[in-house]
Design a protein around this motif. Structure first.
Motif, PDB file in Angstrom:
ATOM      1  N   THR A 172     -49.121  78.263  40.870  1.00  0.00           N
ATOM      2  CA  THR A 172     -49.542  76.939  41.321  1.00  0.00           C
ATOM      3  C   THR A 172     -51.048  76.972  41.563  1.00  0.00           C
ATOM      4  N   SER A 173     -51.706  75.856  41.281  1.00  0.00           N
ATOM      5  CA  SER A 173     -53.145  75.776  41.468  1.00  0.00           C
ATOM      6  C   SER A 173     -53.489  75.854  42.950  1.00  0.00           C
ATOM      7  N   ALA A 174     -54.500  76.674  43.282  1.00  0.00           N
ATOM      8  CA  ALA A 174     -54.909  76.845  44.663  1.00  0.00           C
ATOM      9  C   ALA A 174     -56.289  76.273  44.937  1.00  0.00           C
ATOM     10  N   GLY A 175     -56.960  75.740  43.894  1.00  0.00           N
ATOM     11  CA  GLY A 175     -58.265  75.140  44.084  1.00  0.00           C
ATOM     12  C   GLY A 175     -59.359  75.896  43.354  1.00  0.00           C
ATOM     13  N   ALA A 176     -60.598  75.439  43.509  1.00  0.00           N
ATOM     14  CA  ALA A 176     -61.766  76.054  42.883  1.00  0.00           C
ATOM     15  C   ALA A 176     -62.879  76.160  43.907  1.00  0.00           C
ATOM     16  N   ALA A 177     -63.686  77.219  43.783  1.00  0.00           N
ATOM     17  CA  ALA A 177     -64.812  77.422  44.689  1.00  0.00           C
ATOM     18  C   ALA A 177     -65.749  78.454  44.088  1.00  0.00           C
ATOM     19  N   GLY A 178     -67.057  78.204  44.194  1.00  0.00           N
ATOM     20  CA  GLY A 178     -68.044  79.183  43.776  1.00  0.00           C
ATOM     21  C   GLY A 178     -67.928  79.620  42.333  1.00  0.00           C
ATOM     22  N   GLY A 179     -67.532  78.709  41.434  1.00  0.00           N
ATOM     23  CA  GLY A 179     -67.421  79.061  40.024  1.00  0.00           C
ATOM     24  C   GLY A 179     -66.159  79.797  39.647  1.00  0.00           C
ATOM     25  N   ASN A 180     -65.180  79.832  40.530  1.00  0.00           N
ATOM     26  CA  ASN A 180     -63.901  80.482  40.255  1.00  0.00           C
ATOM     27  C   ASN A 180     -62.751  79.507  40.468  1.00  0.00           C
ATOM     28  N   ALA A 181     -61.706  79.660  39.671  1.00  0.00           N
ATOM     29  CA  ALA A 181     -60.461  78.925  39.872  1.00  0.00           C
ATOM     30  C   ALA A 181     -59.433  79.891  40.446  1.00  0.00           C
ATOM     31  N   TYR A 182     -58.657  79.413  41.414  1.00  0.00           N
ATOM     32  CA  TYR A 182     -57.693  80.267  42.100  1.00  0.00           C
ATOM     33  C   TYR A 182     -56.271  79.773  41.837  1.00  0.00           C
ATOM     34  N   VAL A 183     -55.366  80.733  41.736  1.00  0.00           N
ATOM     35  CA  VAL A 183     -53.969  80.439  41.449  1.00  0.00           C
ATOM     36  C   VAL A 183     -53.103  81.253  42.395  1.00  0.00           C
ATOM     37  N   ALA A 184     -52.094  80.614  42.974  1.00  0.00           N
ATOM     38  CA  ALA A 184     -51.100  81.324  43.772  1.00  0.00           C
ATOM     39  C   ALA A 184     -49.891  81.570  42.888  1.00  0.00           C
ATOM     40  N   GLY A 185     -49.416  82.792  42.861  1.00  0.00           N
ATOM     41  CA  GLY A 185     -48.272  83.107  41.999  1.00  0.00           C
ATOM     42  C   GLY A 185     -47.558  84.337  42.468  1.00  0.00           C
ATOM     43  N   GLY A 186     -46.230  84.364  42.281  1.00  0.00           N
ATOM     44  CA  GLY A 186     -45.438  85.491  42.749  1.00  0.00           C
ATOM     45  C   GLY A 186     -44.619  86.109  41.656  1.00  0.00           C
ATOM     46  N   PHE A 187     -43.998  87.232  41.986  1.00  0.00           N
ATOM     47  CA  PHE A 187     -43.124  87.893  41.031  1.00  0.00           C
ATOM     48  C   PHE A 187     -41.763  87.210  40.967  1.00  0.00           C
ATOM     49  N   SER A 188     -41.417  86.463  42.010  1.00  0.00           N
ATOM     50  CA  SER A 188     -40.180  85.677  42.045  1.00  0.00           C
ATOM     51  C   SER A 188     -38.956  86.522  41.751  1.00  0.00           C
ATOM     52  N   LEU A 189     -38.940  87.733  42.278  1.00  0.00           N
ATOM     53  CA  LEU A 189     -37.803  88.616  42.081  1.00  0.00           C
ATOM     54  C   LEU A 189     -37.198  88.959  43.434  1.00  0.00           C
ATOM     55  N   HIS A 190     -35.924  89.338  43.415  1.00  0.00           N
ATOM     56  CA  HIS A 190     -35.237  89.677  44.660  1.00  0.00           C
ATOM     57  C   HIS A 190     -35.985  90.800  45.366  1.00  0.00           C
ATOM     58  N   GLY A 191     -36.337  90.575  46.617  1.00  0.00           N
ATOM     59  CA  GLY A 191     -37.017  91.597  47.381  1.00  0.00           C
ATOM     60  C   GLY A 191     -38.520  91.463  47.376  1.00  0.00           C
ATOM     61  N   LEU A 192     -39.088  90.547  46.614  1.00  0.00           N
ATOM     62  CA  LEU A 192     -40.536  90.361  46.600  1.00  0.00           C
ATOM     63  C   LEU A 192     -40.817  88.896  46.391  1.00  0.00           C
ATOM     64  N   GLY A 193     -40.801  88.129  47.464  1.00  0.00           N
ATOM     65  CA  GLY A 193     -40.872  86.688  47.347  1.00  0.00           C
ATOM     66  C   GLY A 193     -42.247  86.132  47.087  1.00  0.00           C
ATOM     67  N   CYS A 194     -43.314  86.861  47.461  1.00  0.00           N
ATOM     68  CA  CYS A 194     -44.663  86.327  47.312  1.00  0.00           C
ATOM     69  C   CYS A 194     -45.504  87.282  46.490  1.00  0.00           C
ATOM     70  N   GLY A 195     -46.244  86.746  45.555  1.00  0.00           N
ATOM     71  CA  GLY A 195     -47.013  87.606  44.670  1.00  0.00           C
ATOM     72  C   GLY A 195     -48.448  87.751  45.079  1.00  0.00           C
ATOM     73  N   GLY A 196     -49.097  86.690  45.543  1.00  0.00           N
ATOM     74  CA  GLY A 196     -50.471  86.826  45.956  1.00  0.00           C
ATOM     75  C   GLY A 196     -51.371  85.755  45.400  1.00  0.00           C
ATOM     76  N   ILE A 197     -52.693  86.006  45.491  1.00  0.00           N
ATOM     77  CA  ILE A 197     -53.712  85.064  45.063  1.00  0.00           C
ATOM     78  C   ILE A 197     -54.457  85.656  43.877  1.00  0.00           C
ATOM     79  N   TRP A 198     -54.639  84.841  42.828  1.00  0.00           N
ATOM     80  CA  TRP A 198     -55.248  85.262  41.582  1.00  0.00           C
ATOM     81  C   TRP A 198     -56.538  84.480  41.355  1.00  0.00           C
ATOM     82  N   VAL A 199     -57.429  85.020  40.533  1.00  0.00           N
ATOM     83  CA  VAL A 199     -58.715  84.369  40.304  1.00  0.00           C
ATOM     84  C   VAL A 199     -59.135  84.535  38.853  1.00  0.00           C
ATOM     85  N   THR A 200     -59.866  83.538  38.341  1.00  0.00           N
ATOM     86  CA  THR A 200     -60.480  83.631  37.021  1.00  0.00           C
ATOM     87  C   THR A 200     -61.780  82.847  37.045  1.00  0.00           C
ATOM     88  N   ASP A 201     -62.740  83.300  36.238  1.00  0.00           N
ATOM     89  CA  ASP A 201     -63.986  82.553  36.100  1.00  0.00           C
ATOM     90  C   ASP A 201     -63.933  81.577  34.935  1.00  0.00           C
TER      91      ASP A 201
END
Length: 705
Positions: free
Chosen positions: A46-75
């Motif tokens: 899911t889109s998490a916004g943009a700041a300082g020339g970077n776009a951020y994405v929240a995404g998880g592994f969505s597997l049993h035992g690991l519900g949250c994946g973390g925060i991702w970034v790309t320029d």
């Protein structure tokens, strides 16, 4: 036959532990040697916004035992990089001094974080709610204004109130306890919008009102009591509607707040070129494009895009001094238009195919993403075209991903295709629209999956091409990945699944030729990985279905012979501590509530709400529930919510206070005997509410709270 369940396509899952200590990712182990790998993107992004020339994405592994994946970034040029793992991000972040301020939780503890796009520059700003897991303390509606980020927060003491942060722990605090004590000022449907150095916000707790805040307690005051809907600002002036009717404006004072024009069904207030564009309806023209200069005489229809009372306009987007919008001459078609605010300057550009998903402006171009194409326009008819075909999803009619995020001259977006969700970028040309980073097909027998964290060690299932799909573990360092045990010797594998943590170890189900599919336990060592109990003796399978934990104990359904009826069992990891809890069968996950595990189950064909403390004596039916469907159960406001089905109301949400007398129908979503929710429908706890998909017979299957 179990080898295809819950396959992960995430090679980077193996370096989660190491990531927090390294500046760049490292490959832990090439489990299946050679070029076969997995794709390079997060799951369920899911889109998490943009700041300082970077776009951020929240995404998880969505597997049993690991519900949250973390925060991702790309320029916008390179692939998505994982900045921090194990975080559940909630909502969009806000830009402050080139960094993204965002709300997230880890281990159920709400917090405010910030990142500049680097691992070293990603840090915790402040624990919210004192870091107490029993207090959700989720910051919402993050809005930057006046060198701060304002947000709504219930810290467990003051109720939902307005907070602000300058990006430091000391500078993160409540602005005003406007409704003193635990009662709330802001509510679930509140909005916050920046204006100058402060913010406006709306509430309907306890009365519907518009408020203004300059970031101080003394400067946080109600302006006018009414139901506020659509909002837009031009400079420091706020424009808004009164529950979708009429136009108002405010300078932030009660004296400077007033209605200035009558209008009907007003929506999509959008500022462009110093003017206010909006959608309004009248009997002659239908719902069309209107414009206002902030006065009654200066408020009028711009153009009747679909002559006569039919048609509709929607999806307004500021494009320089002009407006881009979509007109629907009939329910099955859309046309992209541009307007400069005059009748002559409001022109159609192109017929649009597909269902609208997202839109953005970047590099002087307008981008529109549908489930069929990515469109781009320079504001002219000849310069409006589709440049990219949306890849076909695995299931017809389902397109998923994250929306367009403007990043300088390009947009970044996510889409689901035959390989799963992928990240893309576009500069507005066909040649410049491509995936972000490598997307490599993978053998479905080589992918690590079914992950679970057990005391800092990552357990997962993987196939190295020799042992079949077996249980592996890693500490996240190169050379730290290892086969825990070849449970079912040979190339077929044991297909470990349903990994859960209880009693300091990992429980899972696994198949062996000698014992069938049974319950196993592991402490991460070969010697400490063993069959807990052969519940269906010999080669027969008990097929354990783990549905919950209770302290050091796992709760599961299992049968004592092949194809037998599964009933409720418990296990502490020992043979003696693994036994049946009677002839009860669970039909839902278990939730912890009031010192016990609660679930919807059945006994001798009668469905009921059950509670258990993992003993035979402590397992009992609390209340009979109508229906015989797969169920879900959740907790909201110290109350159980689940599904009940009867001949009068169909399948609808039910509630219970833990007593038979207090177990009842909550609400008839689809009045009458028709089902309002589907069998097995999940109830998702979000703060102090529960969300679900309901069908009231009018709007189709839509989100409900």
């Amino acid at each position: 036959m179990y080898s295809t369940l819950m396959r992960a396509v995430l090679w980077f899952a193996l370096f989660m532990s190491a990531l927090g200590h390294a500046q760049s990712p490292v490959l832990v182990k090439d489990i299946w040697p050679g070029a076969t790998g997995s794709r390079y993107d997060p799951r369920d992004p899911t889109s998490a916004g943009a700041a300082g020339g970077n776009a951020y994405v929240a995404g998880g592994f969505s597997l049993h035992g690991l519900g949250c994946g973390g925060i991702w970034v790309t320029d916008g040029n390179g692939p998505l990089r994982l900045l921090v793992d194990g975080l559940c991000m909630s909502g969009q972040g806000a830009e402050l001094n080139g960094s993204l301020i965002f709300a997230a939780s880890d281990q159920a503890r709400g917090a405010l974080w910030k990142t500049d796009g680097t691992t070293a520059g990603t840090s915790l700003v402040k624990r919210l709610g004192g870091g107490n897991p029993s207090i959700p303390a989720q910051a919402r509606l993050l809005t930057a204004a006046g060198g701060k980020v304002f947000f709504s927060l219930d810290d467990g003491t003051h109720g939902s109130e307005l907070w602000a942060s300058d990006g430091t722990e000391a500078g993160t605090a409540i602005v005003a306890d406007a409704t003193p004590g635990p009662a709330s000022t802001l509510d679930t449907f509140s909005k916050i919008i920046g204006a100058g150095n402060g913010v406006f916000f709306t509430t309907c707790t306890p009365v519907c009102a518009l408020w203004k805040s300059d970031g101080t307690a003394a400067g946080t005051l109600p302006i006018v009591n009414l139901v506020v809907s659509s909002l837009a600002t031009i400079g420091t002036t706020l424009y808004f509607t009164e529950n979708g009717q009429n136009l108002w404006k405010s300078d932030g004072t009660a004296a400077g707040t007033a209605k200035f024009a009558d209008a009907v069904n007003v929506a999509e207030l959008t500022a462009a070129g110093g003017a206010l564009f909006f959608r309004a309806c009248d009997p002659t023209s239908g719902c069309e494009l209107w414009k206002s200069d902030g006065s009654g005489p200066g408020t009028a229809i711009v153009k009747d895009a679909t002559p006569g009372p039919a048609g509709d306009v929607r999806f307004f987007t500021a494009f320089g001094n002009d407006l881009m919008f979509l007109a629907a001459p009939d329910p099955s078609s859309l046309v992209l238009w541009r307007s400069d605010g005059t009748d002559a300057g409001t022109i159609p550009l192109a017929a649009i195919s597909g269902q609208v998903m997202s839109r953005a402006v970047a590099g002087g171009k307008y981008f529109l993403l549908t489930d069929a194409h990515l469109w781009v326009s320079d504001g002219s008819a000849v310069g409006t075209q589709h440049i990219f075909d949306v890849p076909l999803p695995p299931a017809a009619g389902i397109v998923f991903g994250f929306g367009l995020t403007a990043l300088g001259d390009v947009v970044v977006f996510g889409l689901g295709d035959a390989l799963g969700p992928g990240a893309y970028r576009s500069d507005g040309s066909a040649a410049g629209t491509r995936p972000l980073g490598p997307v490599v097909a993978a053998s479905n027998t080589a992918l690590p999956g079914r992950l679970a964290d057990v005391n800092g060690t990552l357990f997962f299932g993987a196939d190295d091409g020799v042992h079949g799909f077996e249980l592996w573990a890693t500490d996240g360092t190169p050379g730290g990945a290892r086969l825990v045990r070849d449970v079912n010797p040979g190339p077929d594998g044991s297909n470990p699944s349903r990994l859960v943590l209880a009693g300091g170890g990992g429980f899972f189900t696994a198949y062996t030729a000698a014992a069938g599919l049974e319950l196993w336990r592991s402490d991460g060592t070969e010697a400490g990985t063993f069959l807990v109990k052969d519940i269906a003796p010999g080669t027969a399978s008990s097929v354990p279905q783990i549905f919950g934990t209770r302290g050091d104990v796992v709760l599961f359904n299992a049968s004592t012979d092949d194809n037998g009826v599964p009933f409720l069992w418990r296990s502490d990891g020992t043979d003696a501590g693994t036994f049946s809890l009677g002839g009860v069968r669970s039909w839902s996950p278990a939730v912890e509530w009031r010192g016990a595990s609660w679930f919807v189950g059945s006994y001798q064909g009668v469905y009921a709400l059950f509670r258990t403390d993992a003993t035979v004596a402590g397992t009992s039916a609390v209340a009979i529930i109508p229906g015989d469907n797969w169920n879900s159960i959740s907790v909201a406001r110290d109350t159980l919510v689940f599904t009940g089905c009867d001949s009068t109301h169909g399948c609808e949400p039910w509630t219970s206070d833990g007593t038979a007398a207090g177990t009842r129908l909550l609400f008839d979503v689809n009045p009458g005997a028709q089902d309002g929710i589907f069998a097995g429908q999940a109830f998702l706890s979000v703060g102090d509410v529960v969300m679900f998909l309901g069908d009231d017979g009018v709007h189709g299957r839509e989100p409900w709270v």
